[in-house]
Design a protein around this motif. Structure first.
Motif, PDB file in Angstrom:
ATOM      1  N   LEU A   1      20.016  14.740 -48.008  1.00  0.00           N
ATOM      2  CA  LEU A   1      19.613  14.985 -46.617  1.00  0.00           C
ATOM      3  C   LEU A   1      19.187  16.441 -46.432  1.00  0.00           C
ATOM      4  O   LEU A   1      18.159  16.730 -45.818  1.00  0.00           O
ATOM      5  N   ALA A   2      19.983  17.354 -47.007  1.00  0.00           N
ATOM      6  CA  ALA A   2      19.692  18.781 -46.874  1.00  0.00           C
ATOM      7  C   ALA A   2      18.384  19.107 -47.582  1.00  0.00           C
ATOM      8  O   ALA A   2      17.591  19.911 -47.094  1.00  0.00           O
ATOM      9  N   ARG A   3      18.160  18.465 -48.745  1.00  0.00           N
ATOM     10  CA  ARG A   3      16.917  18.712 -49.486  1.00  0.00           C
ATOM     11  C   ARG A   3      15.720  18.287 -48.653  1.00  0.00           C
ATOM     12  O   ARG A   3      14.725  18.983 -48.573  1.00  0.00           O
ATOM     13  N   ARG A   4      15.856  17.097 -48.012  1.00  0.00           N
ATOM     14  CA  ARG A   4      14.731  16.590 -47.236  1.00  0.00           C
ATOM     15  C   ARG A   4      14.447  17.522 -46.050  1.00  0.00           C
ATOM     16  O   ARG A   4      13.316  17.803 -45.703  1.00  0.00           O
TER      17      ARG A   4
ATOM     18  N   VAL B   1      28.369  13.708 -50.763  1.00  0.00           N
ATOM     19  CA  VAL B   1      27.371  13.161 -51.687  1.00  0.00           C
ATOM     20  C   VAL B   1      26.100  12.795 -50.918  1.00  0.00           C
ATOM     21  O   VAL B   1      24.987  13.066 -51.342  1.00  0.00           O
ATOM     22  N   LEU B   2      26.317  12.212 -49.726  1.00  0.00           N
ATOM     23  CA  LEU B   2      25.186  11.811 -48.881  1.00  0.00           C
ATOM     24  C   LEU B   2      24.405  13.012 -48.371  1.00  0.00           C
ATOM     25  O   LEU B   2      23.191  12.964 -48.212  1.00  0.00           O
TER      26      LEU B   2
ATOM     27  N   PHE C   1      31.931  18.066 -33.564  1.00  0.00           N
ATOM     28  CA  PHE C   1      33.041  17.538 -32.768  1.00  0.00           C
ATOM     29  C   PHE C   1      32.958  16.008 -32.700  1.00  0.00           C
ATOM     30  O   PHE C   1      33.926  15.302 -33.027  1.00  0.00           O
ATOM     31  N   ALA C   2      31.793  15.501 -32.319  1.00  0.00           N
ATOM     32  CA  ALA C   2      31.630  14.057 -32.139  1.00  0.00           C
ATOM     33  C   ALA C   2      31.829  13.307 -33.459  1.00  0.00           C
ATOM     34  O   ALA C   2      32.549  12.298 -33.508  1.00  0.00           O
ATOM     35  N   ILE C   3      31.202  13.813 -34.526  1.00  0.00           N
ATOM     36  CA  ILE C   3      31.315  13.113 -35.815  1.00  0.00           C
ATOM     37  C   ILE C   3      32.750  13.165 -36.330  1.00  0.00           C
ATOM     38  O   ILE C   3      33.276  12.182 -36.851  1.00  0.00           O
ATOM     39  N   ALA C   4      33.411  14.314 -36.151  1.00  0.00           N
ATOM     40  CA  ALA C   4      34.791  14.451 -36.639  1.00  0.00           C
ATOM     41  C   ALA C   4      35.706  13.447 -35.937  1.00  0.00           C
ATOM     42  O   ALA C   4      36.549  12.801 -36.584  1.00  0.00           O
TER      43      ALA C   4
ATOM     44  N   GLN D   1      29.388  18.338 -43.143  1.00  0.00           N
ATOM     45  CA  GLN D   1      28.402  18.026 -44.174  1.00  0.00           C
ATOM     46  C   GLN D   1      27.112  17.508 -43.547  1.00  0.00           C
ATOM     47  O   GLN D   1      26.051  17.616 -44.138  1.00  0.00           O
ATOM     48  N   LEU D   2      27.233  16.926 -42.352  1.00  0.00           N
ATOM     49  CA  LEU D   2      26.063  16.315 -41.723  1.00  0.00           C
ATOM     50  C   LEU D   2      25.498  17.114 -40.570  1.00  0.00           C
ATOM     51  O   LEU D   2      24.325  17.000 -40.248  1.00  0.00           O
ATOM     52  N   SER D   3      26.342  17.925 -39.920  1.00  0.00           N
ATOM     53  CA  SER D   3      25.952  18.449 -38.609  1.00  0.00           C
ATOM     54  C   SER D   3      25.441  19.877 -38.688  1.00  0.00           C
ATOM     55  O   SER D   3      25.746  20.605 -39.608  1.00  0.00           O
ATOM     56  N   ARG D   4      24.645  20.230 -37.674  1.00  0.00           N
ATOM     57  CA  ARG D   4      24.173  21.602 -37.549  1.00  0.00           C
ATOM     58  C   ARG D   4      24.755  22.269 -36.316  1.00  0.00           C
ATOM     59  O   ARG D   4      24.718  23.476 -36.183  1.00  0.00           O
ATOM     60  N   SER D   5      25.271  21.463 -35.378  1.00  0.00           N
ATOM     61  CA  SER D   5      25.778  22.049 -34.139  1.00  0.00           C
ATOM     62  C   SER D   5      27.270  21.775 -33.991  1.00  0.00           C
ATOM     63  O   SER D   5      27.825  20.889 -34.638  1.00  0.00           O
TER      64      SER D   5
END
Lengths: 300, 282
Positions: A266-269, A261-262, A219-222, A210-214
């Motif tokens: 973020l995607a809109r911005r 939800v977060l 990997f790190a966030i998960a 939901q947050l990452s592009r790479s």
């Protein structure tokens, strides 16, 4: 922080953290190759291992490791050779594994389905000294594979056919992924249980997406989510007397919902920033190509 | 539909029944790809029924034919993705089975997307094309530079850190081509690189290919129609029902066929049959 004084809590936390690291680390490759539920399948097969461990009075953790590695390799072989009947073969493997577990544990002297429950749903507070040793060794193996071979595993999971043409040992890497997944299932077995393992492999990855592009960030966030929820779940279960496995899984799903939800604003911005960076009034999109005009003149 | 498309193609090829074989009997020493009498089956259906195909160093060869004529299968036998039931396949003079020098080949599979189940940036995807040049997958400075250069070649350097999910169809294809170029291959094999590609990307791809050809890269392309690549192509091999039907100069499109997006009308179709409308003009 008084819970840190208890040896059982120290063991539980160590096991939980290791699961929080390893489950998403393997899960990301399974999600990438769109085999998100493979962990669930391996979990079913591992039940036979637990049952056999009881029947033969060997360590259920090591027995489950052996059987689930065998099961994962079989699944990989079915994927190679089986074309149309592959899913049915897998179904037989899954449910055969589950039935085998129930059968063996009831054949074991003094064994009943109650013994199985702690493996199905986890039993973090009863993790023993030898369990911790096994979990540490297995987790080290998983970390070495998933980090050390990340470029190769990424290539194979992203596009298997292309990877073969680059000369990568695709079959060996696929088998290694399957074995690593099987090992992870048994690492997580005592913490969240065989039936909930797959959640920790898949949901942190889905949440990170939901947050990452790479891939690297995913990997790190998960892994960060995995560690947070396993520690959070373990500590919660100490204070609230709730089952840790279920708490961890519900926390993971809560993390997914919160990040979804977060992510929307973020995607809109990000989209707005992108639109602002583009030169205004780009005409290329709507112009009629020259060739089309030529065709129209012929009057077909 | 298959037969009628081939029919339309055959119409534009001057000789319909006699294959114009350039040289399939003697294989020159500079041949990069050589197929001799290759047969292949998918399931139990014969897809290739004894084809000969030679691509020499520096040549740009287009493999044409209708859907189901076996052109993708032919390419997949070259790279060992489809087992050959008879005949011989050689790469750089080495039998395909013993060929290990994969870094010399850049492969662009037939895909509509470069994305997988997990987000990945353009750079991450293109980097996997460089693995064949690394030892144990450890990237050095030269490798990172090669990846950047490959992105430059397809005009995607400014999207290097973007998620591939945010790209258009044509940009996906450019990423897949950059991935193949990252290993700096001597031979490029592309399976329908123009499928689903917008006009702007088609022109970028044609230019990229032109630069590669100028740098002496050998190219084997599977195409549905020649399109903007036509001036680059030295030789066209047309397959029909798993056999080579034409091997020689690219068939010149005539009359309505010269128009992009013409309708395919089968000459022997029953009267009143709907023409197969594929193009912009329909």
């Amino acid at each position: 922080m008084d819970f840190l004084n208890y040896a059982f809590m120290q063991r539980a936390l160590l096991a939980a953290v290791l699961v929080g690291i390893t489950a998403p680390a393997v899960g990301i490759y399974l999600v990438q190759r769109r085999q998100a539920l493979m962990g669930d399948g391996i979990g079913h097969v591992a039940m036979t291992g637990v049952g056999l461990g009881f029947l033969l009075s060997w360590s259920p953790v090591w027995m489950a490791t052996a059987i689930s590695v065998l099961g994962a390799v079989t699944m990989e072989l079915i994927r190679w050779y089986g074309r149309t009947r592959g899913d049915i073969a897998l179904a037989m493997l899954f449910y055969g594994g589950m039935a085998g577990g129930v059968m063996f544990i009831n054949l074991a002297p003094g064994g009943s389905n109650a013994n199985l429950t702690s493996y199905l749903f986890g039993s973090l507070s009863t993790v023993s000294e030898s369990d911790v040793t096994a979990i540490c060794l297995l987790a080290a193996f998983v970390v070495v594979v998933t980090l050390g071979l990340r470029r190769q595993l990424f290539a194979v999971s992203q596009d298997e056919e292309f990877a073969r043409v680059t000369g990568l040992p695709v079959r060996a890497l696929n088998l290694l992924t399957a074995i690593t997944a099987a090992v992870t299932v048994t690492v997580a077995m005592r913490v969240v249980g065989l039936l909930l393992v797959s959640a920790l492999m898949v949901v942190p990855v889905a949440a990170a997406q939901q947050l990452s592009r790479s891939f690297a960030a995913t990997f790190a966030i998960a892994v960060a989510i995995g560690v947070t929820v396993t520690i959070g779940g373990t500590v919660t279960s100490y204070y609230q007397d709730v089952p840790p496995g279920a708490t961890i899984v519900l926390l993971t799903i809560a993390a997914f919902i919160a990040l979804s939800v977060l992510a929307a604003p973020l995607a809109r911005r990000r989209a707005r920033a992108l639109a602002a960076a583009q030169p205004a009034g780009d005409p290329a999109e709507c112009a009629i190509p020259a060739t089309r005009a030529a065709g129209d003149e012929v009057g077909v | 539909m298959d037969a009628s498309v081939t029919g339309a193609k055959a119409e534009s090829v001057s000789s319909e029944s006699v294959p114009e074989s350039v040289s399939s009997d003697s294989v020159p020493s500079d041949s990069v790809i050589s197929l001799r009498g290759v047969r292949a089956e998918l399931g139990s259906r014969p897809v290739l029924r004894g084809i000969d195909l030679t691509v020499r160093r520096g040549e740009v060869v287009a493999l044409l034919g209708a859907n189901g004529s076996g052109k993708s299968t032919a390419v997949r036998t070259v790279i060992g993705q489809v087992p050959v039931s008879a005949g011989e396949v050689e790469l750089f003079g080495t039998p395909q089975r013993r060929f290990r020098d994969w870094a010399r080949i850049g492969y662009v599979p037939q895909r509509t997307t470069a994305a997988g189940g997990v987000p990945a940036t353009v750079t991450e995807i293109v980097s996997s094309g460089r693995l064949s040049r690394t030892r144990f997958g450890v990237f050095r400075k030269a490798d990172r530079e090669a990846v950047r250069h490959a992105l430059d070649l397809v005009g995607m350097a400014d999207r290097a850190r973007d998620n591939v999910d945010a790209l258009s169809g044509g940009q996906h294809q450019r990423v897949l081509i950059a991935r193949a170029l990252a290993a700096e291959p001597e031979l490029l094999i592309m399976d329908e690189p123009m499928a689903g590609v917008d006009l702007a990307s088609q022109e970028v791809l044609a230019q990229t290919l032109k630069d590669q050809v100028a740098a002496d890269t050998t190219v084997l392309l599977v195409l549905h129609e020649l399109g903007p690549l036509e001036p680059l192509i030295d030789r066209a091999v047309v397959l029909r029902d798993g056999c080579v039907q034409h091997d020689g100069p690219p068939p010149r499109a005539l009359g309505q066929h010269a128009l992009p997006g013409h309708d395919h009308v089968h000459p022997h179709a029953p009267a009143g049959a709907e023409p197969i409308r594929t193009g912009l003009l329909s």
